[in-house]
Write a protein that holds these residues in place. Sequence first.
Motif, PDB file in Angstrom:
ATOM      1  N   ASP A  37     -24.643  40.264 -12.829  1.00 50.41           N
ATOM      2  CA  ASP A  37     -24.654  40.434 -11.366  1.00 50.41           C
ATOM      3  C   ASP A  37     -25.484  39.278 -10.764  1.00 50.41           C
ATOM      4  OD1 ASP A  37     -24.355  41.555  -8.882  1.00 50.41           O
ATOM      5  OD2 ASP A  37     -25.721  43.233  -9.224  1.00 50.41           O
ATOM      6  N   TYR A  38     -25.049  38.062 -11.085  1.00 50.71           N
ATOM      7  CA  TYR A  38     -25.808  36.827 -10.793  1.00 50.71           C
ATOM      8  C   TYR A  38     -25.779  36.537  -9.288  1.00 50.71           C
ATOM      9  CZ  TYR A  38     -26.878  31.755 -11.305  1.00 50.71           C
ATOM     10  OH  TYR A  38     -27.409  30.490 -11.228  1.00 50.71           O
ATOM     11  N   LEU A  39     -26.910  36.755  -8.630  1.00 54.90           N
ATOM     12  CA  LEU A  39     -26.990  36.699  -7.174  1.00 54.90           C
ATOM     13  C   LEU A  39     -27.430  35.338  -6.636  1.00 54.90           C
ATOM     14  CD1 LEU A  39     -28.964  40.046  -6.601  1.00 54.90           C
ATOM     15  CD2 LEU A  39     -26.486  39.707  -6.498  1.00 54.90           C
ATOM     16  N   ILE A  60     -26.230  20.143  -6.974  1.00 52.91           N
ATOM     17  CA  ILE A  60     -26.935  19.595  -8.143  1.00 52.91           C
ATOM     18  C   ILE A  60     -26.860  20.601  -9.308  1.00 52.91           C
ATOM     19  CG2 ILE A  60     -29.193  18.841  -9.006  1.00 52.91           C
ATOM     20  CD1 ILE A  60     -28.087  16.989  -6.859  1.00 52.91           C
ATOM     21  N   GLY A  61     -26.273  20.195 -10.434  1.00 50.17           N
ATOM     22  CA  GLY A  61     -26.065  21.148 -11.539  1.00 50.17           C
ATOM     23  C   GLY A  61     -25.015  22.161 -11.131  1.00 50.17           C
ATOM     24  N   ALA A  62     -23.893  21.648 -10.648  1.00 47.67           N
ATOM     25  CA  ALA A  62     -22.852  22.491 -10.038  1.00 47.67           C
ATOM     26  C   ALA A  62     -22.272  23.511 -11.011  1.00 47.67           C
ATOM     27  CB  ALA A  62     -21.735  21.589  -9.507  1.00 47.67           C
ATOM     28  N   GLY A  63     -22.324  23.211 -12.302  1.00 46.34           N
ATOM     29  CA  GLY A  63     -21.799  24.143 -13.303  1.00 46.34           C
ATOM     30  C   GLY A  63     -20.343  24.472 -13.050  1.00 46.34           C
ATOM     31  N   THR A  64     -20.011  25.752 -13.068  1.00 48.61           N
ATOM     32  CA  THR A  64     -18.616  26.180 -12.869  1.00 48.61           C
ATOM     33  C   THR A  64     -18.265  26.333 -11.404  1.00 48.61           C
ATOM     34  OG1 THR A  64     -19.224  28.517 -12.986  1.00 48.61           O
ATOM     35  CG2 THR A  64     -18.655  27.439 -15.070  1.00 48.61           C
ATOM     36  N   VAL A  83     -22.456  17.471  -9.141  1.00 43.62           N
ATOM     37  CA  VAL A  83     -22.888  16.659 -10.281  1.00 43.62           C
ATOM     38  C   VAL A  83     -23.435  17.607 -11.341  1.00 43.62           C
ATOM     39  CG1 VAL A  83     -25.172  16.255  -9.254  1.00 43.62           C
ATOM     40  CG2 VAL A  83     -24.315  14.700 -10.979  1.00 43.62           C
ATOM     41  N   ASP A  84     -23.129  17.314 -12.593  1.00 49.79           N
ATOM     42  CA  ASP A  84     -23.587  18.151 -13.706  1.00 49.79           C
ATOM     43  C   ASP A  84     -23.501  17.332 -14.982  1.00 49.79           C
ATOM     44  OD1 ASP A  84     -23.828  21.503 -14.033  1.00 49.79           O
ATOM     45  OD2 ASP A  84     -23.448  20.391 -15.883  1.00 49.79           O
ATOM     46  N   LEU A  85     -24.337  17.694 -15.951  1.00 50.01           N
ATOM     47  CA  LEU A  85     -24.335  16.997 -17.246  1.00 50.01           C
ATOM     48  C   LEU A  85     -23.165  17.438 -18.128  1.00 50.01           C
ATOM     49  CD1 LEU A  85     -26.117  14.955 -18.797  1.00 50.01           C
ATOM     50  CD2 LEU A  85     -27.372  16.900 -19.722  1.00 50.01           C
ATOM     51  N   SER A  86     -22.698  18.656 -17.947  1.00 47.03           N
ATOM     52  CA  SER A  86     -21.734  19.235 -18.884  1.00 47.03           C
ATOM     53  C   SER A  86     -20.291  19.056 -18.416  1.00 47.03           C
ATOM     54  CB  SER A  86     -22.006  20.736 -19.042  1.00 47.03           C
ATOM     55  OG  SER A  86     -20.903  21.380 -19.644  1.00 47.03           O
ATOM     56  N   PRO A  87     -19.476  18.291 -19.165  1.00 46.78           N
ATOM     57  CA  PRO A  87     -18.077  18.139 -18.757  1.00 46.78           C
ATOM     58  C   PRO A  87     -17.309  19.448 -18.803  1.00 46.78           C
ATOM     59  CG  PRO A  87     -18.513  16.967 -20.844  1.00 46.78           C
ATOM     60  CD  PRO A  87     -19.834  17.477 -20.349  1.00 46.78           C
ATOM     61  N   GLU A  88     -17.679  20.331 -19.731  1.00 47.20           N
ATOM     62  CA  GLU A  88     -16.935  21.598 -19.832  1.00 47.20           C
ATOM     63  C   GLU A  88     -17.212  22.490 -18.623  1.00 47.20           C
ATOM     64  OE1 GLU A  88     -18.758  20.301 -22.324  1.00 47.20           O
ATOM     65  OE2 GLU A  88     -17.252  19.840 -23.845  1.00 47.20           O
ATOM     66  N   MET A  89     -18.460  22.510 -18.150  1.00 44.39           N
ATOM     67  CA  MET A  89     -18.775  23.285 -16.941  1.00 44.39           C
ATOM     68  C   MET A  89     -18.052  22.669 -15.742  1.00 44.39           C
ATOM     69  SD  MET A  89     -20.788  25.874 -17.765  1.00 44.39           S
ATOM     70  CE  MET A  89     -22.011  26.392 -16.548  1.00 44.39           C
ATOM     71  N   LEU A  90     -18.078  21.342 -15.653  1.00 48.77           N
ATOM     72  CA  LEU A  90     -17.408  20.670 -14.527  1.00 48.77           C
ATOM     73  C   LEU A  90     -15.902  20.931 -14.527  1.00 48.77           C
ATOM     74  CD1 LEU A  90     -19.258  17.234 -14.415  1.00 48.77           C
ATOM     75  CD2 LEU A  90     -19.374  19.075 -12.722  1.00 48.77           C
ATOM     76  N   ALA A 105     -23.189  13.490 -14.716  1.00 48.82           N
ATOM     77  CA  ALA A 105     -24.376  12.631 -14.704  1.00 48.82           C
ATOM     78  C   ALA A 105     -25.606  13.485 -14.962  1.00 48.82           C
ATOM     79  CB  ALA A 105     -24.517  11.912 -13.362  1.00 48.82           C
ATOM     80  N   ASP A 106     -26.676  12.794 -15.372  1.00 51.87           N
ATOM     81  CA  ASP A 106     -27.961  13.431 -15.662  1.00 51.87           C
ATOM     82  C   ASP A 106     -28.846  13.275 -14.429  1.00 51.87           C
ATOM     83  OD1 ASP A 106     -30.465  14.182 -16.557  1.00 51.87           O
ATOM     84  OD2 ASP A 106     -30.362  13.003 -18.409  1.00 51.87           O
ATOM     85  N   VAL A 107     -29.230  14.378 -13.816  1.00 49.54           N
ATOM     86  CA  VAL A 107     -30.022  14.288 -12.581  1.00 49.54           C
ATOM     87  C   VAL A 107     -31.484  13.912 -12.849  1.00 49.54           C
ATOM     88  CG1 VAL A 107     -28.505  15.871 -11.350  1.00 49.54           C
ATOM     89  CG2 VAL A 107     -30.584  16.754 -12.414  1.00 49.54           C
ATOM     90  N   MET A 108     -31.836  13.756 -14.123  1.00 45.97           N
ATOM     91  CA  MET A 108     -33.168  13.220 -14.437  1.00 45.97           C
ATOM     92  C   MET A 108     -33.198  11.697 -14.301  1.00 45.97           C
ATOM     93  SD  MET A 108     -34.879  15.937 -15.079  1.00 45.97           S
ATOM     94  CE  MET A 108     -36.387  15.424 -15.878  1.00 45.97           C
ATOM     95  N   GLN A 109     -32.031  11.106 -14.047  1.00 46.64           N
ATOM     96  CA  GLN A 109     -31.918   9.650 -13.884  1.00 46.64           C
ATOM     97  C   GLN A 109     -31.408   9.372 -12.464  1.00 46.64           C
ATOM     98  OE1 GLN A 109     -32.779   7.798 -16.533  1.00 46.64           O
ATOM     99  NE2 GLN A 109     -32.989   9.632 -17.813  1.00 46.64           N
TER     100      GLN A 109
HETATM  101  C1  LIG Z   1     -27.592  27.864 -15.249  1.00 50.57           C
HETATM  102  S1  LIG Z   1     -26.373  26.618 -14.955  1.00 50.57           S
HETATM  103  C2  LIG Z   1     -26.181  26.802 -13.171  1.00 50.57           C
HETATM  104  C3  LIG Z   1     -24.803  26.392 -12.728  1.00 50.57           C
HETATM  105  C4  LIG Z   1     -24.483  26.766 -11.290  1.00 50.57           C
HETATM  106  N1  LIG Z   1     -25.247  25.981 -10.353  1.00 50.57           N
HETATM  107  C5  LIG Z   1     -24.709  28.240 -11.083  1.00 50.57           C
HETATM  108  O1  LIG Z   1     -25.601  28.639 -10.325  1.00 50.57           O
HETATM  109  O2  LIG Z   1     -23.952  29.000 -11.712  1.00 50.57           O
HETATM  110  C6  LIG Z   1     -27.327  25.102 -15.073  1.00 50.57           C
HETATM  111  C7  LIG Z   1     -26.459  23.858 -14.971  1.00 50.57           C
HETATM  112  O3  LIG Z   1     -27.331  22.731 -14.944  1.00 50.57           O
HETATM  113  C8  LIG Z   1     -26.725  21.706 -15.684  1.00 50.57           C
HETATM  114  N2  LIG Z   1     -27.760  20.762 -16.118  1.00 50.57           N
HETATM  115  C9  LIG Z   1     -28.797  20.984 -16.940  1.00 50.57           C
HETATM  116  N3  LIG Z   1     -29.528  19.876 -17.095  1.00 50.57           N
HETATM  117  C10 LIG Z   1     -28.941  18.927 -16.327  1.00 50.57           C
HETATM  118  C11 LIG Z   1     -29.227  17.563 -16.061  1.00 50.57           C
HETATM  119  N4  LIG Z   1     -30.291  16.937 -16.610  1.00 50.57           N
HETATM  120  N5  LIG Z   1     -28.415  16.877 -15.237  1.00 50.57           N
HETATM  121  C12 LIG Z   1     -27.335  17.484 -14.674  1.00 50.57           C
HETATM  122  N6  LIG Z   1     -27.021  18.783 -14.879  1.00 50.57           N
HETATM  123  C13 LIG Z   1     -27.813  19.492 -15.695  1.00 50.57           C
HETATM  124  C14 LIG Z   1     -26.052  22.425 -16.843  1.00 50.57           C
HETATM  125  O4  LIG Z   1     -25.065  21.628 -17.443  1.00 50.57           O
HETATM  126  C15 LIG Z   1     -25.533  23.676 -16.147  1.00 50.57           C
HETATM  127  O5  LIG Z   1     -24.206  23.527 -15.705  1.00 50.57           O
END
Ligand SMILES: C[S@@+](CC[C@H](N)C(=O)[O-])C[C@H]1O[C@@H](n2cnc3c(N)ncnc32)[C@H](O)[C@@H]1O
Length: 207
Positions: A37-39, A60-64, A83-90, A105-109
């Motif tokens: 029940d992710y709010l 940022i970290g858009a995930g799915t 933007v997200d690090l994981s191609p599978e989530m994207l 992309a990596d948001v740490m960069q």
């Molecule tokens: C818990 S999920 C959240 C996804 C979405 N925003 C949500 O609320 O469902 C965290 C996301 O952050 C991404 N992530 C983690 N470290 C990251 C990084 N350094 N740069 C970009 N994305 C990152 C992961 O790949 C993952 O998709």
Amino acid sequence: MSEGLDSAYSIATPADCLRVYRAWAESYDGGFAAGMDYLLPAHVARAFLAAGGAGPVLDIGAGTGLLAERLRGAGFSAPIDGVDLSPEMLERARVKGIYRSLVQADVMQPLPLAGGYGGIVSSGTFTHGHVGPSALPHVLAQARRGAQVALSINAGVFAAMGFDAALAALPITGLQLIEVEIYGQGAALMDPAHASDRALIALFRKG
Ligand SMILES: C[S@@+](CC[C@H](N)C(=O)[O-])C[C@H]1O[C@@H](n2cnc3c(N)ncnc32)[C@H](O)[C@@H]1O
């Protein structure tokens, strides 16, 4: 590495992150988000819109794509990029057809984007094992002056990772911290250890 919050919170490197989310992407929406029940995406979307957030938006970290889905569900029609690090989530986000563009992309960069965003949002990305406060300048660099920002930060890492000091050092105005529950009632059955986890939504404008 397997899927689930314990694996995600144990991420230590970008390679770990890629492995965890490669395994988790398929079941993330129907298993984790529905079962817990992710709010949090709805909380961030509501806070962003209530503050007068405008587009174009960067997620940022858009995930799915759950946060963009909540923005669209509330009638927000401006372009949203992710933007997200994981191609599978994207890829899960891409098939929903709600983003203008999605970039791995990596948001740490420093981010390989043109910037100029009117809004920046994020849910679930600034948390245990994920993204720390050193990413905040890279995130803010994508915003135009006066842009509305709404970022969730897990309450368990807020002070421990130094988000308080990092926010204080940023060129921002009107900082509010809104505490919310990350999960709803279903979480107690699925994962009692994390069911009552909380986050702070950092709401501010770029100065
Ligand atoms: C818990 S999920 C959240 C996804 C979405 N925003 C949500 O609320 O469902 C965290 C996301 O952050 C991404 N992530 C983690 N470290 C990251 C990084 N350094 N740069 C970009 N994305 C990152 C992961 O790949 C993952 O998709």
